[in-house]
Design an enzyme around this catalytic site. Structure first.
Site, PDB file in Angstrom:
ATOM      1  N   ASP A 258     -42.122 -77.798  88.356  1.00 37.48           N
ATOM      2  CA  ASP A 258     -42.832 -78.398  89.722  1.00 37.48           C
ATOM      3  C   ASP A 258     -42.455 -77.373  90.576  1.00 37.48           C
ATOM      4  OD1 ASP A 258     -44.040 -79.802  91.543  1.00 37.48           O
ATOM      5  OD2 ASP A 258     -43.104 -81.647  91.126  1.00 37.48           O
TER       6      ASP A 258
HETATM    7  C1  BGC Z   1     -45.928 -82.051  93.156  1.00 30.88           C
HETATM    8  C2  BGC Z   1     -46.633 -82.063  92.136  1.00 30.88           C
HETATM    9  C3  BGC Z   1     -47.772 -81.008  92.182  1.00 30.88           C
HETATM   10  C4  BGC Z   1     -47.121 -79.582  92.863  1.00 30.88           C
HETATM   11  C5  BGC Z   1     -48.346 -78.628  92.919  1.00 30.88           C
HETATM   12  C6  BGC Z   1     -45.533 -80.768  93.854  1.00 30.88           C
HETATM   13  O1  BGC Z   1     -44.962 -80.852  95.217  1.00 30.88           O
HETATM   14  O2  BGC Z   1     -44.475 -82.586  93.024  1.00 30.88           O
HETATM   15  O3  BGC Z   1     -46.996 -83.045  91.674  1.00 30.88           O
HETATM   16  O4  BGC Z   1     -48.420 -80.620  90.931  1.00 30.88           O
HETATM   17  O5  BGC Z   1     -46.718 -79.701  93.819  1.00 30.88           O
HETATM   18  O6  BGC Z   1     -49.127 -78.745  93.829  1.00 30.88           O
END
Ligand code: BGC
Length: 733
Positions: A258
């Site tokens: 993530d």
């Molecule tokens: C989130 C994810 C997301 C990623 C990319 C993160 O802050 O937890 O769910 O896919 O950002 O945007």
């Protein structure tokens, strides 16, 4: 594929391999400026494996061109995006979608999302989010499918199928990424990014099934979660990413972190960036989202013998494989078809489908004296801070949406009513009364449209409008960004100022219908007690206003059923239907008994249980029958029940089947969903609904984490919600 990648990797330098593991965020590059963007130099040097959240085929083509024309090995980039519930045509938030209990529609929504995203250059989505959660304080419950592992698993499968189709190389299918692996929904106190601590037996039985279902359905990638598991953040958790995911489950795809999850392990207290990057790679992480840890530190770790060349090669290979499977080596511009982007986005057909799907997600929580459906005559007063707001209709995560094209409730009702009835409008109050809170939730292009007038003034105006009407429709609830990432709330009431508005409207003596916008279960005990009709519409997407009008005016009969329990108050959290019995269960129907498991001040009951949702018609259940009183490892049990539409409207019903294992080697839940069918019945029509049970349906993970069934007594419950059921028993021999 293997040969091709072997050949390619032969030619790659260590730096180029590390470049593949790097997924930086570029921001949304300005059209025509790809070549001069900050990221361009890195791409030319082969230091970038992919990019995410760039919008438009034109920009993506320009960036891809840099990679395949100006980098030494011409390896194409992979382009990702958070396509969570639609691309430009937005569907309801995932929590809403799950309340449709309609797997075909859910798959269809993912299919359309993939179709649109791929027409605009995207070949990888960070979806489905399948985190089970029992804590509505957590804002991200809006992104998931609720509290149940069985329903969650069915949805996970449907989403993966919708995105990936049956052939990933097609230009209209995209790679899915199941997230957040794992257990992110179990963070303490519902506070985002917080700690998780959970027994293995609970993980296996209750939290892991949807991730596994997505992987079994072929999800090509997995995203690690921010939280720790057994004291080790998911991104560095070797047990999770290698022993479980790869060795036990056989996952062959790509693991991406993530956002900045590697860097965050410095704050988790696991070491400096170099150390945590090595830990992440070693655990089984392949791609580093935004942290720049892999790119900048793994060479040194390799020199020091902290990671091996083989580990780097393995990660690089998995990324190249994903690109290969998407067909990017054949044609790096496979997803860059300008013609498609002009004709396949936000089409009237897609919007129509979104409207139809949205209406299936609404949950009718209360409808005294059949106030709903509205007659569509006389004077309707539409009042509330969410009535005339387009930007908040799509809910959280709508990266590619143009909010100005969403249909507000006011517009939706106008479209539907035409000149048949008189429609009046007043705002009544703001969404929240605290300007600081308002600023926190007016983000990502979703202003709440703060009204500077005093609460008194706005309510007075609303009451004056309400007095002129025959019926009041109150559009109240949360702003879109009161749920979603980093939108936890320790109080999940309707904001006090909106409650005051409702009180004033009720005091007019006119019938009030509350249309509730929310990204989570709310504690609306007072509203349940006092407002005669409540329709929960979540955040319904692009066509929200039209879909809400369809249901309010009876063109569509609501059939949504809750996928997560609504508690009476936050003190009951976590409250979920599939709980354990304890050694001191409260007697059925009792509120308080001394020395039983309960509270002094509130009953154990939910405000609205899992599986609950009313209709404009009624359904009667009769003749619950089992084909046999015993089941063996090789036999099947047929469960039948007769369901009749006993009311005055045609309508759909979700027939739900639950099981209880009466005696086990470990304690078993009081009820577990094991099947459901959504059926449509004309008024007066009856149907015999049939389910088949086999020994497989009775399996669970025992204390040795073996998937077993245990002979003995079982109960089957069938009904209209998790609490309103008929029951019969059988024995597993
Ligand atoms: C989130 C994810 C997301 C990623 C990319 C993160 O802050 O937890 O769910 O896919 O950002 O945007």
């Amino acid at each position: 594929m293997n040969e091709f990648i072997d050949d390619l990797m032969e030619k790659m330098t260590l730096e180029e391999k590390l470049g593949q593991l790097n997924l930086p965020s570029s921001g949304d590059i300005t059209t025509g400026e790809a070549n001069s963007s900050d990221i361009a130099e890195k791409i030319k040097e082969g230091k970038v494996g992919g990019l995410f959240n760039i919008k438009s085929v034109e920009k993506i083509r320009d960036v891809q061109k840099i990679a395949v024309e100006q980098s030494r090995l011409k390896i194409p980039l992979i382009f990702g995006m958070d396509v969570i519930h639609g691309y430009q045509t937005m569907f309801p938030i995932p929590l809403g979608m799950s309340c449709s209990w309609d797997m075909d529609l859910i798959e269809k929504s993912a299919r359309i999302a993939a179709q649109e995203a791929s027409a605009d250059g995207i070949c990888w989505t960070f979806s489905p989010m399948v985190d089970i959660s029992r804590d509505p304080r957590w804002g991200r419950v809006s992104e998931g499918s609720g509290e149940d592992p069985y329903l969650g698993s069915q949805i996970a499968k449907a989403m993966v199928k919708g995105y990936q189709g049956d052939d990933l190389t097609k230009n209209n299918t995209i790679l899915s990424c199941v997230k957040h692996f794992a257990l992110y929904g179990a963070i303490e106190a519902g506070r985002d990014y917080n700690t998780v601590d959970m027994s293995r037996i609970r993980m296996y039985n209750e939290y892991l099934p949807p991730y596994k279902a997505a992987i079994d359905a072929g999800a090509g990638s997995v995203m690690t979660s921010f939280n720790e598991i057994d004291g080790i953040p998911a991104t560095a958790n070797k047990w999770l990413l290698t022993d479980l995911l790869r060795n036990e489950w056989g996952f062959k795809g790509l693991v991406v972190t993530d956002y900045t999850a590697i860097l965050e392990m410095v704050d988790h207290g696991l070491g400096n960036l170099k150390e945590v990057s090595a830990l992440a790679l070693h655990a089984g992480t392949d791609m580093d989202m935004v942290a720049d840890g892999f790119l900048n530190t793994l060479k040194e770790s390799l020199d020091e013998g902290k990671v091996s060349q083989q580990e780097i090669d393995q990660a690089c290979r998995r990324i190249l494989e994903a690109k290969y499977k998407l067909g990017l080596f054949d044609d790096p511009y496979r997803y860059c078809d300008e013609n498609r982007s002009e004709t396949e986005l936000f089409t009237p057909e897609n919007r129509q489908t979104s409207r139809e799907i949205a209406a299936q997600t609404f949950v009718l929580l209360k409808n005294d004296n059949q106030i709903l459906p509205l007659q569509g005559k006389g004077t309707i007063a539409l009042i509330g801070p969410l009535a005339d707001n387009k930007e908040n209709m799509t809910g959280t995560w709508s990266v590619a949406a143009d909010f100005s094209k969403s249909v507000s409730m006011l517009d939706g009702l106008k479209n539907a009513i035409g000149s048949e009835a008189n429609l009046l409008y007043a705002k009544g109050t703001n969404i929240v009364s605290d300007p600081q809170l308002d600023a926190r939730i007016s983000i990502f292009g979703k202003p709440t449209q703060w009204d500077k007038r005093s609460q008194k003034e706005m309510i007075a105006e609303a009451v004056a409008v309400a007095r002129k009407s025959d019926v009041i429709v109150a559009a109240v609830g949360e702003a879109a960004e009161m749920s979603g990432e980093c939108s936890s709330r320790s109080d999940i009431n309707l904001p006090e100022n909106q409650k005051e508005l409702l009180e004033a409207l009720l005091a007019t003596g006119k019938p009030v219908v509350m249309v509730l916008f929310t990204g989570r279960p709310l504690t609306i005990s007072w509203e349940k007690e006092n407002v005669p009709a409540i329709l929960n519409v979540w955040f319904a997407g692009t066509e929200a206003g039209n879909a809400i009008a369809d249901v309010l005016l009876g063109k569509v009969n609501p059939s949504g059923k809750l996928s997560s329990t609504f508690p009476q108050n936050v003190g009951q959290i976590p409250l979920y239907y599939n709980h354990k019995n304890t050694g001191r269960p409260l007697a059925d129907g009792a509120w308080f008994q001394k020395f039983r498991s309960n509270y002094l001040n509130v009953s154990n009951d939910p405000l609205f249980p899992f599986g609950f949702g009313l209709s404009y018609t009624t359904f009667d259940y009769k003749n619950l029958n089992l084909s046999d009183s015993t089941l063996t490892k090789d036999s099947k049990l047929t469960v039948t029940v007769d369901v009749t539409n006993s009311g005055n409207q045609n309508g759909a019903e979700v027939v739900q089947l639950y099981l209880r294992d009466m005696v086990g080697s470990v304690t078993r839940p009081v009820k577990e969903l094991k099947g459901f069918q959504k059926i449509f019945l004309k008024k007066g029509e009856s149907r015999s609904v049939e389910f088949t049970l086999t020994e497989k349906d009775l399996r669970f993970y025992n204390s040795e984490l073996k998937l077993v069934s245990e002979p003995g007594d079982f109960k089957v419950f069938v009904g209209t919600s998790s609490v309103n059921t008929m029951e019969v028993g059988f024995v597993l021999k």
